[in-house]
Design a protein around this motif. Sequence first.
Motif, PDB file in Angstrom:
ATOM      1  N   SER A  95       3.006   5.913  -3.044  1.00 16.34           N
ATOM      2  CA  SER A  95       4.126   6.798  -3.370  1.00 16.34           C
ATOM      3  C   SER A  95       4.545   6.697  -4.835  1.00 16.34           C
ATOM      4  CB  SER A  95       5.331   6.458  -2.488  1.00 16.34           C
ATOM      5  OG  SER A  95       5.875   5.190  -2.853  1.00 16.34           O
ATOM      6  N   GLY A  96       3.995   5.737  -5.570  1.00 16.38           N
ATOM      7  CA  GLY A  96       4.417   5.499  -6.947  1.00 16.38           C
ATOM      8  C   GLY A  96       5.693   4.679  -7.033  1.00 16.38           C
ATOM      9  N   GLY A  97       6.186   4.252  -5.891  1.00 14.75           N
ATOM     10  CA  GLY A  97       7.446   3.518  -5.846  1.00 14.75           C
ATOM     11  C   GLY A  97       7.407   2.148  -6.475  1.00 14.75           C
ATOM     12  N   LEU A  98       6.253   1.483  -6.371  1.00 17.68           N
ATOM     13  CA  LEU A  98       6.170   0.134  -6.938  1.00 17.68           C
ATOM     14  C   LEU A  98       6.336   0.178  -8.447  1.00 17.68           C
ATOM     15  CD1 LEU A  98       5.732  -2.844  -6.278  1.00 17.68           C
ATOM     16  CD2 LEU A  98       3.290  -2.476  -6.570  1.00 17.68           C
ATOM     17  N   VAL A 142      -0.696 -11.515  -1.412  1.00 19.13           N
ATOM     18  CA  VAL A 142      -0.985 -10.088  -1.396  1.00 19.13           C
ATOM     19  C   VAL A 142      -0.687  -9.565  -2.790  1.00 19.13           C
ATOM     20  CG1 VAL A 142      -0.421  -7.856  -0.376  1.00 19.13           C
ATOM     21  CG2 VAL A 142      -0.377  -9.908   1.048  1.00 19.13           C
ATOM     22  N   ILE A 143      -1.619  -8.794  -3.341  1.00 17.53           N
ATOM     23  CA  ILE A 143      -1.472  -8.284  -4.698  1.00 17.53           C
ATOM     24  C   ILE A 143      -1.371  -6.772  -4.641  1.00 17.53           C
ATOM     25  CG2 ILE A 143      -2.582  -8.057  -6.957  1.00 17.53           C
ATOM     26  CD1 ILE A 143      -3.977 -10.776  -6.291  1.00 17.53           C
ATOM     27  N   GLY A 144      -0.314  -6.219  -5.228  1.00 17.52           N
ATOM     28  CA  GLY A 144      -0.160  -4.772  -5.356  1.00 17.52           C
ATOM     29  C   GLY A 144      -0.325  -4.419  -6.818  1.00 17.52           C
ATOM     30  N   MET A 145      -1.461  -3.872  -7.164  1.00 17.96           N
ATOM     31  CA  MET A 145      -1.753  -3.612  -8.571  1.00 17.96           C
ATOM     32  C   MET A 145      -1.575  -2.133  -8.880  1.00 17.96           C
ATOM     33  SD  MET A 145      -4.755  -5.344 -10.585  1.00 17.96           S
ATOM     34  CE  MET A 145      -6.103  -4.272 -10.703  1.00 17.96           C
ATOM     35  N   TYR A 146      -0.709  -1.826  -9.839  1.00 23.87           N
ATOM     36  CA  TYR A 146      -0.422  -0.428 -10.141  1.00 23.87           C
ATOM     37  C   TYR A 146      -0.853  -0.008 -11.541  1.00 23.87           C
ATOM     38  CZ  TYR A 146       3.800  -2.433 -12.254  1.00 23.87           C
ATOM     39  OH  TYR A 146       4.680  -3.181 -12.998  1.00 23.87           O
ATOM     40  N   GLY A 147      -1.533  -0.869 -12.260  1.00 16.67           N
ATOM     41  CA  GLY A 147      -2.043  -0.511 -13.580  1.00 16.67           C
ATOM     42  C   GLY A 147      -3.066  -1.515 -14.048  1.00 16.67           C
ATOM     43  N   GLY A 148      -4.041  -1.053 -14.780  1.00 19.53           N
ATOM     44  CA  GLY A 148      -5.050  -1.948 -15.326  1.00 19.53           C
ATOM     45  C   GLY A 148      -6.048  -2.396 -14.276  1.00 19.53           C
ATOM     46  N   VAL A 149      -6.701  -3.500 -14.548  1.00 20.31           N
ATOM     47  CA  VAL A 149      -7.702  -4.058 -13.637  1.00 20.31           C
ATOM     48  C   VAL A 149      -7.497  -5.563 -13.534  1.00 20.31           C
ATOM     49  CG1 VAL A 149      -9.451  -2.306 -14.115  1.00 20.31           C
ATOM     50  CG2 VAL A 149      -9.413  -4.377 -15.471  1.00 20.31           C
ATOM     51  N   GLU A 150      -7.967  -6.127 -12.452  1.00 23.99           N
ATOM     52  CA  GLU A 150      -7.950  -7.576 -12.278  1.00 23.99           C
ATOM     53  C   GLU A 150      -9.388  -8.047 -12.283  1.00 23.99           C
ATOM     54  OE1 GLU A 150      -6.016 -10.919  -9.362  1.00 23.99           O
ATOM     55  OE2 GLU A 150      -6.617  -9.027  -8.469  1.00 23.99           O
ATOM     56  N   ASP A 151      -9.668  -9.058 -13.070  1.00 20.68           N
ATOM     57  CA  ASP A 151     -11.007  -9.613 -13.166  1.00 20.68           C
ATOM     58  C   ASP A 151     -10.935 -11.066 -12.728  1.00 20.68           C
ATOM     59  OD1 ASP A 151     -13.697  -9.921 -13.759  1.00 20.68           O
ATOM     60  OD2 ASP A 151     -13.354 -10.255 -15.889  1.00 20.68           O
ATOM     61  N   ASN A 152     -11.630 -11.393 -11.649  1.00 23.66           N
ATOM     62  CA  ASN A 152     -11.594 -12.751 -11.106  1.00 23.66           C
ATOM     63  C   ASN A 152     -12.937 -13.439 -11.287  1.00 23.66           C
ATOM     64  OD1 ASN A 152      -8.963 -13.123  -9.672  1.00 23.66           O
ATOM     65  ND2 ASN A 152      -9.629 -11.238  -8.686  1.00 23.66           N
ATOM     66  N   ASP A 203       0.831  -1.210   0.000  1.00 25.84           N
ATOM     67  CA  ASP A 203       0.000   0.000   0.000  1.00 25.84           C
ATOM     68  C   ASP A 203       0.862   1.256   0.000  1.00 25.84           C
ATOM     69  OD1 ASP A 203      -2.399  -1.385  -0.061  1.00 25.84           O
ATOM     70  OD2 ASP A 203      -2.849  -1.072   2.074  1.00 25.84           O
ATOM     71  N   GLU A 204       1.883   1.268   0.835  1.00 26.82           N
ATOM     72  CA  GLU A 204       2.790   2.417   0.897  1.00 26.82           C
ATOM     73  C   GLU A 204       3.528   2.614  -0.424  1.00 26.82           C
ATOM     74  OE1 GLU A 204       7.002   3.529   2.962  1.00 26.82           O
ATOM     75  OE2 GLU A 204       5.589   2.391   4.196  1.00 26.82           O
ATOM     76  N   CYS A 205       4.019   1.527  -0.989  1.00 26.07           N
ATOM     77  CA  CYS A 205       4.749   1.613  -2.264  1.00 26.07           C
ATOM     78  C   CYS A 205       3.839   2.064  -3.403  1.00 26.07           C
ATOM     79  CB  CYS A 205       5.391   0.268  -2.598  1.00 26.07           C
ATOM     80  SG  CYS A 205       6.711  -0.207  -1.462  1.00 26.07           S
TER      81      CYS A 205
END
Length: 103
Positions: free
Chosen positions: A35-38, A82-92, A30-32
Amino acid sequence: MTLDVDTLVDRIRAASGEHTPPLAVRDVLDECLASGGLEAALPPVTEGGITTLHNTADLTVLRVAWTPGIRMVPHDHKVWAVIGMYGGVEDNAFYRRDAERGL
């Protein structure tokens, strides 16, 4: 602090030793993400696939890049994730086993 893959893995590794690892790792991601760090730590996605960033007996860190049209067969991780998603979408799609009909 500039985030790179080694620092990211070190932070996740440290969090995985906490009392509630999934929550501690989630907090790191969440922190990464905030901040845009991920996104900055990882190279741009040019093709879909799975890259292992870290793999030991007690912890695996993957970078999963799904491009449009990629699908995964139904599966059960059988571990926490744990999933850190920084672009797009995840469809389950979630499935339940049924003795008469299978999935």
